[in-house]
Motif scaffolding. Structure first.
Motif, PDB file in Angstrom:
ATOM      1  N   ARG A   1      39.155  40.529 164.756  1.00 16.85           N
ATOM      2  CA  ARG A   1      39.106  41.639 163.792  1.00 16.85           C
ATOM      3  C   ARG A   1      38.967  41.171 162.346  1.00 16.85           C
ATOM      4  N   PHE A   2      38.955  39.868 162.136  1.00 16.58           N
ATOM      5  CA  PHE A   2      38.936  39.308 160.785  1.00 16.58           C
ATOM      6  C   PHE A   2      37.566  38.735 160.440  1.00 16.58           C
ATOM      7  N   THR A   3      37.109  39.029 159.205  1.00 18.67           N
ATOM      8  CA  THR A   3      35.879  38.440 158.684  1.00 18.67           C
ATOM      9  C   THR A   3      36.171  37.899 157.299  1.00 18.67           C
ATOM     10  N   ALA A   4      35.806  36.634 157.083  1.00 18.94           N
ATOM     11  CA  ALA A   4      35.950  36.023 155.764  1.00 18.94           C
ATOM     12  C   ALA A   4      34.578  35.836 155.158  1.00 18.94           C
ATOM     13  N   GLN A   5      34.477  36.143 153.872  1.00 18.51           N
ATOM     14  CA  GLN A   5      33.216  35.963 153.148  1.00 18.51           C
ATOM     15  C   GLN A   5      33.478  35.125 151.912  1.00 18.51           C
ATOM     16  N   VAL A   6      32.539  34.239 151.610  1.00 18.15           N
ATOM     17  CA  VAL A   6      32.612  33.426 150.404  1.00 18.15           C
ATOM     18  C   VAL A   6      31.303  33.588 149.649  1.00 18.15           C
ATOM     19  N   ASP A   7      31.396  33.965 148.381  1.00 20.53           N
ATOM     20  CA  ASP A   7      30.229  34.042 147.505  1.00 20.53           C
ATOM     21  C   ASP A   7      30.476  33.093 146.338  1.00 20.53           C
ATOM     22  N   LYS A   8      29.959  31.883 146.456  1.00 19.02           N
ATOM     23  CA  LYS A   8      30.237  30.878 145.426  1.00 19.02           C
ATOM     24  C   LYS A   8      29.526  31.199 144.121  1.00 19.02           C
ATOM     25  N   SER A   9      28.396  31.903 144.199  1.00 20.85           N
ATOM     26  CA  SER A   9      27.683  32.225 142.961  1.00 20.85           C
ATOM     27  C   SER A   9      28.500  33.177 142.097  1.00 20.85           C
ATOM     28  N   SER A  10      29.274  34.063 142.749  1.00 18.56           N
ATOM     29  CA  SER A  10      30.120  35.002 142.013  1.00 18.56           C
ATOM     30  C   SER A  10      31.556  34.530 141.913  1.00 18.56           C
ATOM     31  N   LYS A  11      31.877  33.420 142.550  1.00 14.01           N
ATOM     32  CA  LYS A  11      33.240  32.875 142.603  1.00 14.01           C
ATOM     33  C   LYS A  11      34.191  33.948 143.141  1.00 14.01           C
ATOM     34  N   TYR A  12      33.873  34.417 144.329  1.00 17.65           N
ATOM     35  CA  TYR A  12      34.546  35.595 144.888  1.00 17.65           C
ATOM     36  C   TYR A  12      34.656  35.398 146.388  1.00 17.65           C
ATOM     37  N   ILE A  13      35.882  35.579 146.923  1.00 15.37           N
ATOM     38  CA  ILE A  13      36.035  35.511 148.370  1.00 15.37           C
ATOM     39  C   ILE A  13      36.728  36.768 148.859  1.00 15.37           C
ATOM     40  N   SER A  14      36.441  37.116 150.112  1.00 17.73           N
ATOM     41  CA  SER A  14      36.986  38.347 150.681  1.00 17.73           C
ATOM     42  C   SER A  14      37.469  38.101 152.103  1.00 17.73           C
ATOM     43  N   LEU A  15      38.433  38.917 152.491  1.00 15.50           N
ATOM     44  CA  LEU A  15      38.886  38.975 153.875  1.00 15.50           C
ATOM     45  C   LEU A  15      38.856  40.442 154.287  1.00 15.50           C
ATOM     46  N   PHE A  16      38.146  40.728 155.391  1.00 18.44           N
ATOM     47  CA  PHE A  16      38.100  42.080 155.928  1.00 18.44           C
ATOM     48  C   PHE A  16      38.885  42.113 157.235  1.00 18.44           C
ATOM     49  N   ILE A  17      39.689  43.144 157.378  1.00 20.37           N
ATOM     50  CA  ILE A  17      40.427  43.363 158.619  1.00 20.37           C
ATOM     51  C   ILE A  17      39.958  44.688 159.192  1.00 20.37           C
ATOM     52  N   ARG A  18      39.386  44.630 160.391  1.00 13.61           N
ATOM     53  CA  ARG A  18      38.931  45.868 161.048  1.00 13.61           C
ATOM     54  C   ARG A  18      40.044  46.402 161.929  1.00 13.61           C
ATOM     55  N   ASP A  19      40.028  47.730 162.139  1.00 11.38           N
ATOM     56  CA  ASP A  19      40.988  48.374 163.035  1.00 11.38           C
ATOM     57  C   ASP A  19      42.404  47.864 162.749  1.00 11.38           C
ATOM     58  N   SER A  20      42.836  48.025 161.527  1.00 11.56           N
ATOM     59  CA  SER A  20      44.120  47.469 161.114  1.00 11.56           C
ATOM     60  C   SER A  20      45.271  48.065 161.931  1.00 11.56           C
ATOM     61  N   GLN A  21      46.270  47.225 162.183  1.00  9.22           N
ATOM     62  CA  GLN A  21      47.433  47.575 162.989  1.00  9.22           C
ATOM     63  C   GLN A  21      48.705  47.434 162.163  1.00  9.22           C
ATOM     64  N   PRO A  22      49.755  48.159 162.517  1.00  3.07           N
ATOM     65  CA  PRO A  22      51.032  47.981 161.802  1.00  3.07           C
ATOM     66  C   PRO A  22      51.494  46.526 161.786  1.00  3.07           C
ATOM     67  N   SER A  23      51.155  45.768 162.835  1.00  9.13           N
ATOM     68  CA  SER A  23      51.549  44.356 162.879  1.00  9.13           C
ATOM     69  C   SER A  23      50.793  43.499 161.868  1.00  9.13           C
ATOM     70  N   ASP A  24      49.746  44.060 161.252  1.00  6.58           N
ATOM     71  CA  ASP A  24      49.038  43.343 160.183  1.00  6.58           C
ATOM     72  C   ASP A  24      49.768  43.436 158.849  1.00  6.58           C
ATOM     73  N   SER A  25      50.813  44.242 158.802  1.00  3.84           N
ATOM     74  CA  SER A  25      51.586  44.389 157.563  1.00  3.84           C
ATOM     75  C   SER A  25      52.231  43.054 157.211  1.00  3.84           C
ATOM     76  N   ALA A  26      51.850  42.506 156.074  1.00  2.72           N
ATOM     77  CA  ALA A  26      52.273  41.166 155.655  1.00  2.72           C
ATOM     78  C   ALA A  26      51.719  40.916 154.255  1.00  2.72           C
ATOM     79  N   THR A  27      51.992  39.738 153.734  1.00  4.41           N
ATOM     80  CA  THR A  27      51.357  39.292 152.500  1.00  4.41           C
ATOM     81  C   THR A  27      50.214  38.339 152.853  1.00  4.41           C
ATOM     82  N   TYR A  28      49.059  38.572 152.256  1.00  2.00           N
ATOM     83  CA  TYR A  28      47.866  37.764 152.535  1.00  2.00           C
ATOM     84  C   TYR A  28      47.571  36.886 151.331  1.00  2.00           C
ATOM     85  N   LEU A  29      47.496  35.601 151.583  1.00  2.00           N
ATOM     86  CA  LEU A  29      47.302  34.612 150.531  1.00  2.00           C
ATOM     87  C   LEU A  29      45.921  33.983 150.666  1.00  2.00           C
TER      88      LEU A  29
END
Lengths: 113, 111
Positions: free
Chosen positions: B60-88
């Motif tokens: 359910r996780f997708t990570a993206q890195v855009d070095k030209s924009s110096k920007y990274i992302s994490l997408f979580i699909r179909d999020s669940q209560p068990s995903d409740s946490a701090t993301y670093l």
């Protein structure tokens, strides 16, 4: 799944005392690290260790800090004379190589009184 | 300018939502990009590891890195209560492995 283990989970120490935090890294890993996280702040790098010597250290890692791999399995962080500001969570991590993913233990909460 | 910036949130979403978490950074030398999940009173748990630019998917996780924009992302699909946490987010340029962390984003997924 192999994991990094840290002991103790909580350490309470008087200011000025020495403290040793212990870690058992994943057995085939070659790189070892210590990080700390002061409450409400970022996780901060302290030191990396490879081939029985420090490979990099941060400004935080001053002469009061030292690391050691006393045997084939343990990795320790010693703080010689603790200060109030040393109160934090201390995390140990290990990786197979220096640019490989790091796996963290659950930390030792250090409280300095 | 901070080396790695991450909105601390908190971010609250309903169960099943798609979650987008982001970090920006200033040091163009970063080559290795990671996302960790941290539950209360636990250590960071590795979720995703990416070298250089591009996308990486794991369940359910997708990570993206855009070095030209110096920007990274994490997408979580179909999020669940068990995903409740701090993301670093964490980054490195060094062969010694020194990681630079973001502040962490606190996520709450409501049933």
């Amino acid at each position: 799944e192999p994991e990094v283990t840290q002991t103790p989970s909580h350490q309470v120490t008087q200011m000025g005392q020495e403290v040793i935090l212990r870690c058992v890294p994943i057995s085939n890993h070659l790189y070892f690290y210590w990080y700390r996280q002061i409450l409400g702040q970022k996780v901060e790098f302290l030191v990396s260790f490879y081939n029985n010597e420090i490979s990099e250290k941060s400004e935080i890692f001053d002469d009061q800090f030292s690391v050691e791999r006393p045997d084939g399995s343990n990795f320790t962080l010693k703080i010689r004379s603790t200060k109030l500001e040393d109160s934090a969570m201390y995390f140990c991590a290990s990786s197979l190589q220096g640019n490989q993913p790091q796996h963290f233990g659950d930390g030792t909460r250090l409280s300095i009184l | 300018q901070k080396e790695v910036e991450q909105d601390p949130g908190p971010l609250s979403v309903p169960e099943g939502a798609i979650v987008s978490l982001n970090c920006t950074y200033s040091n163009s030398a970063f080559q290795y990009f990671m996302w960790y999940r941290q539950y209360s009173r636990k250590g960071p748990e590795l979720l995703m590891y990416t070298y250089s630019s591009g996308n990486k998917e794991d369940g359910r996780f997708t990570a993206q890195v855009d070095k030209s924009s110096k920007y990274i992302s994490l997408f979580i699909r179909d999020s669940q209560p068990s995903d409740s946490a701090t993301y670093l987010c964490a980054m490195s340029w060094s062969n010694t492995g020194k990681l630079i962390f973001g502040q962490g984003t606190t996520l709450q997924v409501k049933p």
